[in-house]
Scaffold this motif. Structure first.
Motif, PDB file in Angstrom:
ATOM      1  N   ASP A   1       0.826  -1.201   0.000  1.00 32.65           N
ATOM      2  CA  ASP A   1       0.000   0.000   0.000  1.00 32.65           C
ATOM      3  C   ASP A   1       0.865   1.257   0.000  1.00 32.65           C
ATOM      4  O   ASP A   1       1.922   1.303   0.632  1.00 32.65           O
ATOM      5  N   LEU A   2       0.396   2.255  -0.716  1.00 29.83           N
ATOM      6  CA  LEU A   2       0.983   3.595  -0.795  1.00 29.83           C
ATOM      7  C   LEU A   2       2.324   3.651  -1.517  1.00 29.83           C
ATOM      8  O   LEU A   2       3.043   4.632  -1.412  1.00 29.83           O
ATOM      9  N   THR A   3       2.650   2.587  -2.270  1.00 30.24           N
ATOM     10  CA  THR A   3       3.816   2.656  -3.149  1.00 30.24           C
ATOM     11  C   THR A   3       3.341   3.149  -4.515  1.00 30.24           C
ATOM     12  O   THR A   3       2.154   3.076  -4.836  1.00 30.24           O
ATOM     13  N   LEU A   4       4.276   3.635  -5.306  1.00 29.94           N
ATOM     14  CA  LEU A   4       3.941   4.160  -6.623  1.00 29.94           C
ATOM     15  C   LEU A   4       3.400   3.049  -7.513  1.00 29.94           C
ATOM     16  O   LEU A   4       3.979   1.965  -7.609  1.00 29.94           O
ATOM     17  N   TYR A   5       2.281   3.316  -8.188  1.00 33.61           N
ATOM     18  CA  TYR A   5       1.656   2.342  -9.079  1.00 33.61           C
ATOM     19  C   TYR A   5       2.566   2.076 -10.278  1.00 33.61           C
ATOM     20  O   TYR A   5       2.981   3.005 -10.969  1.00 33.61           O
ATOM     21  N   THR A   6       2.885   0.804 -10.516  1.00 31.09           N
ATOM     22  CA  THR A   6       3.717   0.423 -11.653  1.00 31.09           C
ATOM     23  C   THR A   6       3.188  -0.812 -12.373  1.00 31.09           C
ATOM     24  O   THR A   6       3.832  -1.314 -13.284  1.00 31.09           O
TER      25      THR A   6
ATOM     26  N   ILE B   1      -3.197   0.635  -3.718  1.00 31.64           N
ATOM     27  CA  ILE B   1      -4.048   0.303  -2.571  1.00 31.64           C
ATOM     28  C   ILE B   1      -4.640  -1.086  -2.817  1.00 31.64           C
ATOM     29  O   ILE B   1      -5.188  -1.346  -3.889  1.00 31.64           O
ATOM     30  N   GLY B   2      -4.526  -1.974  -1.848  1.00 29.92           N
ATOM     31  CA  GLY B   2      -5.256  -3.235  -1.883  1.00 29.92           C
ATOM     32  C   GLY B   2      -4.766  -4.299  -2.839  1.00 29.92           C
ATOM     33  O   GLY B   2      -5.527  -5.209  -3.173  1.00 29.92           O
ATOM     34  N   TRP B   3      -3.527  -4.254  -3.256  1.00 31.73           N
ATOM     35  CA  TRP B   3      -2.981  -5.321  -4.109  1.00 31.73           C
ATOM     36  C   TRP B   3      -2.458  -6.411  -3.175  1.00 31.73           C
ATOM     37  O   TRP B   3      -1.272  -6.506  -2.906  1.00 31.73           O
ATOM     38  N   LEU B   4      -3.369  -7.232  -2.664  1.00 27.32           N
ATOM     39  CA  LEU B   4      -3.075  -8.182  -1.587  1.00 27.32           C
ATOM     40  C   LEU B   4      -2.589  -9.523  -2.127  1.00 27.32           C
ATOM     41  O   LEU B   4      -2.866  -9.894  -3.260  1.00 27.32           O
TER      42      LEU B   4
ATOM     43  N   ARG C   1      -8.152  -3.436   5.681  1.00 23.13           N
ATOM     44  CA  ARG C   1      -8.334  -2.041   6.084  1.00 23.13           C
ATOM     45  C   ARG C   1      -7.340  -1.168   5.319  1.00 23.13           C
ATOM     46  O   ARG C   1      -6.151  -1.131   5.655  1.00 23.13           O
ATOM     47  N   PRO C   2      -7.803  -0.463   4.278  1.00 21.09           N
ATOM     48  CA  PRO C   2      -6.897   0.444   3.566  1.00 21.09           C
ATOM     49  C   PRO C   2      -6.418   1.570   4.486  1.00 21.09           C
ATOM     50  O   PRO C   2      -7.070   1.888   5.488  1.00 21.09           O
ATOM     51  N   PRO C   3      -5.307   2.195   4.137  1.00 20.12           N
ATOM     52  CA  PRO C   3      -4.814   3.323   4.941  1.00 20.12           C
ATOM     53  C   PRO C   3      -5.832   4.465   4.985  1.00 20.12           C
ATOM     54  O   PRO C   3      -6.619   4.658   4.044  1.00 20.12           O
ATOM     55  N   GLU C   4      -5.798   5.225   6.045  1.00 20.87           N
ATOM     56  CA  GLU C   4      -6.752   6.329   6.241  1.00 20.87           C
ATOM     57  C   GLU C   4      -6.703   7.349   5.106  1.00 20.87           C
ATOM     58  O   GLU C   4      -7.730   7.912   4.722  1.00 20.87           O
ATOM     59  N   ILE C   5      -5.525   7.588   4.541  1.00 20.46           N
ATOM     60  CA  ILE C   5      -5.417   8.559   3.456  1.00 20.46           C
ATOM     61  C   ILE C   5      -6.280   8.151   2.255  1.00 20.46           C
ATOM     62  O   ILE C   5      -6.812   8.997   1.542  1.00 20.46           O
ATOM     63  N   PHE C   6      -6.436   6.854   2.050  1.00 20.94           N
ATOM     64  CA  PHE C   6      -7.313   6.382   0.973  1.00 20.94           C
ATOM     65  C   PHE C   6      -8.769   6.697   1.299  1.00 20.94           C
ATOM     66  O   PHE C   6      -9.521   7.168   0.451  1.00 20.94           O
ATOM     67  N   TRP C   7      -9.190   6.423   2.551  1.00 22.62           N
ATOM     68  CA  TRP C   7     -10.576   6.714   2.951  1.00 22.62           C
ATOM     69  C   TRP C   7     -10.863   8.216   2.802  1.00 22.62           C
ATOM     70  O   TRP C   7     -11.947   8.610   2.375  1.00 22.62           O
TER      71      TRP C   7
END
Length: 168
Positions: free
Chosen positions: A6-11, A32-35, A128-134
């Motif tokens: 989570d919160l890494t640059l999308y690549t 976000i959410g790449w589990l 639970r995604p990070p609060e910044i996403f919510w």
């Protein structure tokens, strides 16, 4: 499906041959959410705000980067034997949660990209995604997926707008 913290640059799947208008529009988008079942992820037994879940569904109704085929949830104990696709029903509309991405852009322009299974991960696996996403979801503007779909299918955009208006 790929794992990204989570919160890494999308690549994920940035292919210059295909052209990726979403990546060009939001080059600083965060994952976000790449589990993955092999990687721990934050969970919560507290249910998320139902209004935010509805906003997430409105974004999910307009996926970006649809791919060929579909993906089974690798966190569920076993995949359906009949190859059934992961889906939810909202009123008379059925949303598939197994092919594509969700794009959320907050009012400040910060973009987040997630697998379309995000709603499933949150409601079934308690991710639970990070609060910044919510926060971005709370302030979100129409996604690129909504803007593209508005031109092609205005009735679908109207459906998503009604859903967003119902949650305030």
């Amino acid at each position: 499906m790929a794992y990204f913290e989570d919160l890494t640059l999308y690549t994920y799947e940035q292919n210059p041959v295909w052209g990726d208008e979403i990546t060009q529009a939001y080059p600083e988008a965060l994952n976000i959410g790449w589990l993955d079942q092999e990687q721990p992820f934050p969970t919560s037994t507290e249910p998320p705000d139902p209004l935010l879940l509805r906003r997430l569904l409105a974004h999910t109704a307009h996926p970006v980067r649809l791919m060929l085929g579909f993906h089974q949830c690798h966190l569920c104990p076993h995949a359906p034997e009949d190859g059934a696709r992961l889906r939810i029903r909202i009123g008379d509309r059925e949303l598939f949660l197994d092919n594509g991405e969700v794009l959320v852009v907050g009012r400040e322009g910060q973009a987040f990209r997630a697998p379309i299974m995000l709603y499933h991960y949150i409601t079934v696996h308690y991710y639970r995604p990070p609060e910044i996403f919510w926060e971005a979801l709370r302030e979100s503007v129409p996604s690129a997926g909504e803007q593209v779909e508005a031109a092609a299918h205005p009735q679908r955009l109207a459906w998503a707008e009604r859903l967003l208006q119902s949650v305030g």
